[in-house]
Design an enzyme around this catalytic site. Structure first.
Site, PDB file in Angstrom:
ATOM      1  N   THR A   1      58.468  82.046  79.817  1.00 46.49           N
ATOM      2  CA  THR A   1      58.786  83.098  80.771  1.00 46.49           C
ATOM      3  C   THR A   1      58.612  82.515  82.156  1.00 46.49           C
ATOM      4  O   THR A   1      59.160  82.988  83.122  1.00 46.49           O
ATOM      5  CB  THR A   1      57.808  84.280  80.654  1.00 46.49           C
TER       6      THR A   1
ATOM      7  N   THR B   1      53.146  88.143  76.696  1.00 48.35           N
ATOM      8  CA  THR B   1      51.892  88.879  76.905  1.00 48.35           C
ATOM      9  C   THR B   1      51.508  89.778  75.740  1.00 48.35           C
ATOM     10  O   THR B   1      50.330  90.082  75.573  1.00 48.35           O
ATOM     11  CB  THR B   1      51.966  89.742  78.182  1.00 48.35           C
ATOM     12  N   ASP B   2      52.480  90.190  74.919  1.00 48.63           N
ATOM     13  CA  ASP B   2      52.171  91.186  73.884  1.00 48.63           C
ATOM     14  C   ASP B   2      51.036  90.753  72.963  1.00 48.63           C
ATOM     15  O   ASP B   2      50.133  91.535  72.679  1.00 48.63           O
ATOM     16  CB  ASP B   2      53.414  91.492  73.036  1.00 48.63           C
TER      17      ASP B   2
ATOM     18  N   LYS C   1      45.258  93.588  76.204  1.00 49.63           N
ATOM     19  CA  LYS C   1      46.363  94.118  77.019  1.00 49.63           C
ATOM     20  C   LYS C   1      46.257  95.629  76.983  1.00 49.63           C
ATOM     21  O   LYS C   1      46.394  96.238  75.924  1.00 49.63           O
ATOM     22  CB  LYS C   1      47.703  93.657  76.436  1.00 49.63           C
TER      23      LYS C   1
END
Lengths: 403, 619
Positions: free
Chosen positions: A73, A149-150, A226
């Site tokens: 990313t 990020t998940d 998260k």
């Protein structure tokens, strides 16, 4: 191509066909969708030369960091002609996208995977841990792992259990896509590089601390979660303060007393994982028959209600499972606080059935830990003891009052 | 000026905010807030992203010259989408419908599938660094053989508070952008077309009204000149002036170019550090500068200071470019000695840089880095002067002159907004769009059907109170009474300081119906509105209750018998006067009676009773 509609004709570039519609980029920059019969080929566009050739010269006097990518990313780019977002990965690509990185260190690059983080698997965690270990053995001053990020918190925790490291291993990602000028990727990347070149000596996640572009927080890999779907500051340390902060744009790093310092111990890799482990989120009315699906599993983490409960009718089948050799660990879906199965009858019955209290471990960290523990310890009793022992900062002996 | 000979070509882009319930890509209300109501602030940096071609859009690159931190004010009517902390919601169907309505009114053809794009804007006015925009329809007709090229539906940018601080209340309000072809050839024609499009937009009744809700960008070029886009012209009646001033500017810049070429002018790229030279200067700006840099523009003397537009010189253009580096401005020898710089210092300056009489010297005073950047910019602009008119985006100054903002954006700044699904516009959807009556047609109908005079009809049709008028007429109120109340009465009261805006549409409607039903006299309307304005916001019940209360207080109902008794008494008190004037006393006495009745009774009734009373007395 030529596009004719409503008595006017415009020219543009044909991009693709999607759901029976031709996607066309008009010369004014706008895309529209149209029936294919309304467009007409004038000439074929010359193929675009591959972008981003050329190597960025790095400063040999700076410390060397490894950037390990699992799905880029950090340096994705947009093709303004077609609008496609492509992810680039070489160190040169990254330095072209974020040139200030070149002031902090020089970089080696390595790609372990190129996947969305929901497609991560324990086998990839192992590959990742081996790659990080290799880089450390190679002598880099620190390692940066770019990750979606998940499931970044799972991967970071997994690497933390498998690897002993004397240098910083920093997981970093981006919540807002890298193609937008407001993306958090550049600041997160710069802060992660500052941490990777700094004094830390453990596995951490470095992400925005607030909605401002003012500082990143450094989170312990086994205590981070998260906590928001989209905000920049989605990552939070749970049950403890972050290990430190990186100010932006100064990139000065401040570590708490608790953060493990660089040079503590030698690199070691213990990468066995027992994949037959599961995490179950209990809800009111959840049929106990669900447990049948996990028959033969080596380990099961339950994210129970409150202090660590499931419905009374679950107790007999859980007892059977445990007797058949499954290690069952109780955590809480409250996320904040410690499990205590000694207060209510249900809890006491769960303990009597052989369920292990997961202390204040996060459910995800407990799952990863259980895979690691059962990968290295076959004796259920000793495995149970290890699950209640702090191995990688995942358990806090004391619940601090946070006042 | 002979615009035809000059080859004037102009087009406009009109941006109009839509009056929808929610924003274009989130569910926030389209409400403007006072900055004092803000509930928080946050800040971000924006960075230009490199395109696949390794190219940063030239407008974006220009903005990057200053590394800027942007601050945003947020409100309880703003959500994470405006914060760039959440993906956008699907495109607001209400906004798309209004956009399609406008497209249909302008005879345009919709695209089959609307695709939302991201247009890079990194001046801070969009938290994401891009503006979402979608092309909805193509090719429409305008009067005078002019043509509309496109209509786009896009989100409004955040409002600049000051400097690099923006207010997020406006960000995301739906906006239509209508782009005409470069089909206008005189300044007046541009203004006429802008007026026409504005009228069409207001005819929908679904666009925002008031200052700042509509903005015009004007594209102007002349033969041999260049396309220049002038941003944010808000006053309609300044449009013709802006166009003619831009023509003047381009004409003068071409004349400057010709003069420069004739002189064999060139830009000397040697930058000379003259900081020492001004060590003892009396000029306060130069004295405190860390670094003063000079360059020689060979053959430019007299031309840098030549006026090219009222209040603007070639020097002002160079100064605009230099300001992009964060400096306050520049000095040039066409305007020196001045600002505390002495003739002696100028002479030494010329000597140090080796300037001949026909040369102009430009100096920049600032910190080392900024001064270097600024002097570079001056050279760039000076080179441009040698080739004529640069393509630019410019902003309007107060009187209609303009200043440089940034280069024209390239095509490199658009790419798809992948978070928003495309929207199909099938035939059914297009055909179900009802086309509203044009305001000009409506005004004609008011004359024809309601007997309003032409001026009043036009004023009513274009007024913001048009919906109230139509509702009142539909409820049976006489059109002239409704129109006069809504226009003349309300305006006069507002001028006298009555807070007419606080009286709701429903209250005015109820009031007009009450008058129509004879519950209050026409003459009492001003008093009643004043009373309603005075008591507004006090939580005083339904419109019906509020109007009843106002009537009870200001114009209590008076029975026929009471009217007769009052008239009888007044005539009796003034018997001598009445006998002397005969029926001529009717007018003066009427005034006395009406004042006493304070408008509670219709004038016609009073007049009838008074006439009979007088007749009886005189008989």
């Amino acid at each position: 191509m030529r596009y004719a509609s409503g008595g006017t004709a415009l020219t543009g570039t044909y991009i693709t066909e999607r759901d029976g519609m031709a996607v066309v980029k008009l010369d004014n920059g706008y895309n529209i969708g149209t029936s294919p019969e309304k467009i007409e080929l004038i000439e074929r566009a010359a193929p675009q030369p591959p972008a981003g050739a050329g190597v960025v010269v790095q400063n040999p006097d700076l410390p060397e960091l490894a950037i390990i990518s699992t799905g880029g990313t950090i340096a994705s780019r947009v093709d303004y002609r077609t609008g496609a977002v492509t992810s680039q990965f070489s160190a040169s690509d990254i330095l072209r996208a974020i040139p200030e990185l070149g002031d902090i260190a020089r970089y080696r690059d390595r790609q372990v995977a190129s996947i969305l983080s929901e497609n991560m698997r324990p086998a990839l965690w192992q590959e990742l841990a081996r790659a990080v270990y290799d880089e450390i053995r190679h002598g880099v001053s620190g390692v940066i792992v770019t990750h979606g990020t998940d499931t970044m918190a799972y991967s970071a925790a997994a690497v933390r259990f498998m690897l002993k490291t004397p240098v910083p291993v920093v997981f970093v990602g981006s919540q807002r896509s890298a193609d937008r000028p407001s993306s958090d990727n550049a600041m997160n990347a710069l802060c992660s590089a500052a941490v990777a070149a700094g004094d830390l000596g453990e596995v951490a996640v470095v992400m925005h601390a607030t909605t401002n572009d003012d500082r990143c927080a450094i989170h312990r890999a086994t205590r981070v979660r998260k906590m928001h779907t989209s905000r920049r500051d989605a990552f939070r340390s749970m049950g403890m303060a972050p290990l430190g902060y990186v100010d932006y744009p100064s990139l000065s790093v401040a570590l708490s007393d608790e953060a493990v310092r660089r040079g503590t111990g030698e690199p070691e890799l213990h990468d066995a994982l027992e994949e037959r482990c599961a995490l179950l989120n209990f809800y009111p009315g959840m049929p106990a028959a669900v447990l049948d699906a996990f028959e033969g599993y080596a380990g099961l983490v339950i994210s129970g209600t409150g202090l660590g409960h499931v419905a009374t009718e679950w107790i007999p089948p859980l007892r059977d499972m445990i007797e058949d050799g499954t290690t069952v660990v109780m955590t809480s879906q409250c996320l904040h606080g410690r499990v205590c199965d000694r207060v209510y009858n249900t809890g006491r019955d769960l303990l009597a059935a052989g369920v292990i209290e997961g202390e204040d471990m996060l459910p995800e960290a407990a799952l990863v830990k259980l895979m690691w523990v059962l990968g290295h310890e076959k004796d259920p009793e000793r495995a149970g003891e290890l699950m209640q022992t702090d191995l990688a900062g995942e358990i806090r002996r004391r619940s601090t009052n946070e006042l | 000026m002979n615009y035809k000979e000059l080859g004037l070509k102009a087009g406009i882009e009109i941006h109009q905010q839509l009056d929808t319930a929610e924003k274009l890509f989130c569910r926030c209300p389209t409400l403007l807030r006072d900055t004092s109501e803000r509930t928080g602030e946050f800040y971000r940096y924006l960075r230009a992203t490199e395109s696949e071609l390794g190219e940063i859009d030239r407008a974006a690159r220009e903005e990057m010259k200053l590394v800027r931190k942007f601050c945003y004010y947020t409100y309880d009517t703003v959500c994470l989408v405006e914060h760039d902390e959440e993906p956008p919601a699907p495109m607001n169907p209400e906004a798309l419908e209004v956009c399609l309505t406008i497209a249909k009114m302008l005879g345009m053809t919709p695209v089959e599938q609307v695709q939302t794009m991201r247009k890079l804007v990194i001046d801070g006015s969009n938290t994401s660094g891009f503006q979402r925009t979608a092309l909805v329809a193509l090719s429409g007709a305008l009067p005078d053989g002019c043509r509309i090229e496109t209509i786009c539906l896009e989100e409004e940018a955040a409002q600049r508070v000051e400097g690099d601080t923006f207010s997020l209340d406006r960000l995301g309000i739906p906006l239509v952008e209508i782009t005409t072809a470069p089909c206008m050839h005189t300044p007046k024609a541009v203004q006429r077309i802008a007026e026409y499009i504005g009228m069409v937009l207001r005819s929908t009744g679904r666009v925002k009204r008031g200052l700042g809700t509509i903005r015009q960008d004007i594209n102007v070029s002349i033969a041999g000149g260049a396309r220049v886009e002038i941003k944010g012209v808000q006053e309609l009646n300044l449009i013709a002036e802006v166009v003619s001033r831009e023509v003047e500017r381009q004409t003068n810049l071409l004349a400057v170019r010709d003069a420069l070429r004739e002189r064999g002018a060139r830009v000397d790229h040697t930058v000379v550090d003259v900081t020492e030279l001004f060590a003892g200067t009396a000029s306060s700006i130069l004295k405190k500068a860390k670094s003063i840099l000079a360059i020689r523009l060979c053959g430019f003397a007299g031309l840098v200071g030549r006026e090219i537009q009222p209040g603007r010189r070639l020097g002002s253009e160079m100064s605009d470019y230099a300001k992009k580096c964060g400096v306050g401005g520049i000095f040039h020898t066409d305007e020196l000695p001045a600002y505390g710089v002495t003739a002696e210092e100028v002479a030494r300056l010329r000597e140090v840089v080796g300037a001949a009489e026909e040369d102009c010297v430009v100096i920049v005073a600032a910190g080392r880095e900024r001064a270097g950047c600024a002097i570079e910019q001056v050279m760039i602009r000076a080179e441009m002067a040698l080739s004529g008119v640069p393509e630019e985006t410019r902003k309007m100054l107060e009187e209609g002159s303009t200043a440089y903002m940034r280069p024209l954006p390239g095509a490199a700044r658009m790419y798809p907004e992948t978070d928003v699904f495309p929207v199909e516009i099938d035939l059914d959807r297009w055909e179900s769009i009802a086309v509203p009556e044009l305001l000009t047609d409506r005004a004609e109908r008011f004359v024809r059907a309601f007997g309003l005079d032409e001026a009043l009809a036009h004023q009513m049709a274009f007024s913001e109170r048009l919906p109230t008028f139509e509702a009142a007429v539909a409820a049976g109120v006489r059109p002239t009474t409704a129109a006069r109340t809504l226009l003349a009465t309300c305006r006069e009261l507002a001028r006298d300081g009555v807070a007419v805006d606080r009286v709701s549409k429903e209250e005015i409607l109820t009031l007009l119906s009450a008058v129509e039903a004879g519950r209050a006299a026409k003459e009492a309307i001003p008093d009643l509105i004043t009373e309603l304005a005075r008591t507004a916001g006090g939580g005083g019940g339904t419109p019906r209750e509020r109007v009843d209360a106002a009537i009870a207080r200001m114009a209590p109902a008076v029975s026929r018998a009471d009217v007769e008794a009052i008239v009888h008494r007044i005539v009796a008190e003034r018997e001598a006067f009445a006998r002397e004037k005969g029926m001529g006393a009717l007018g003066p006495l009427m005034g006395v009676v009406m004042q006493e009745l304070r408008g509670s009774v219709d004038g016609k009734v009073v007049s009838e009773v008074l006439r009979r009373e007088l007749k009886e007395l005189l008989a």
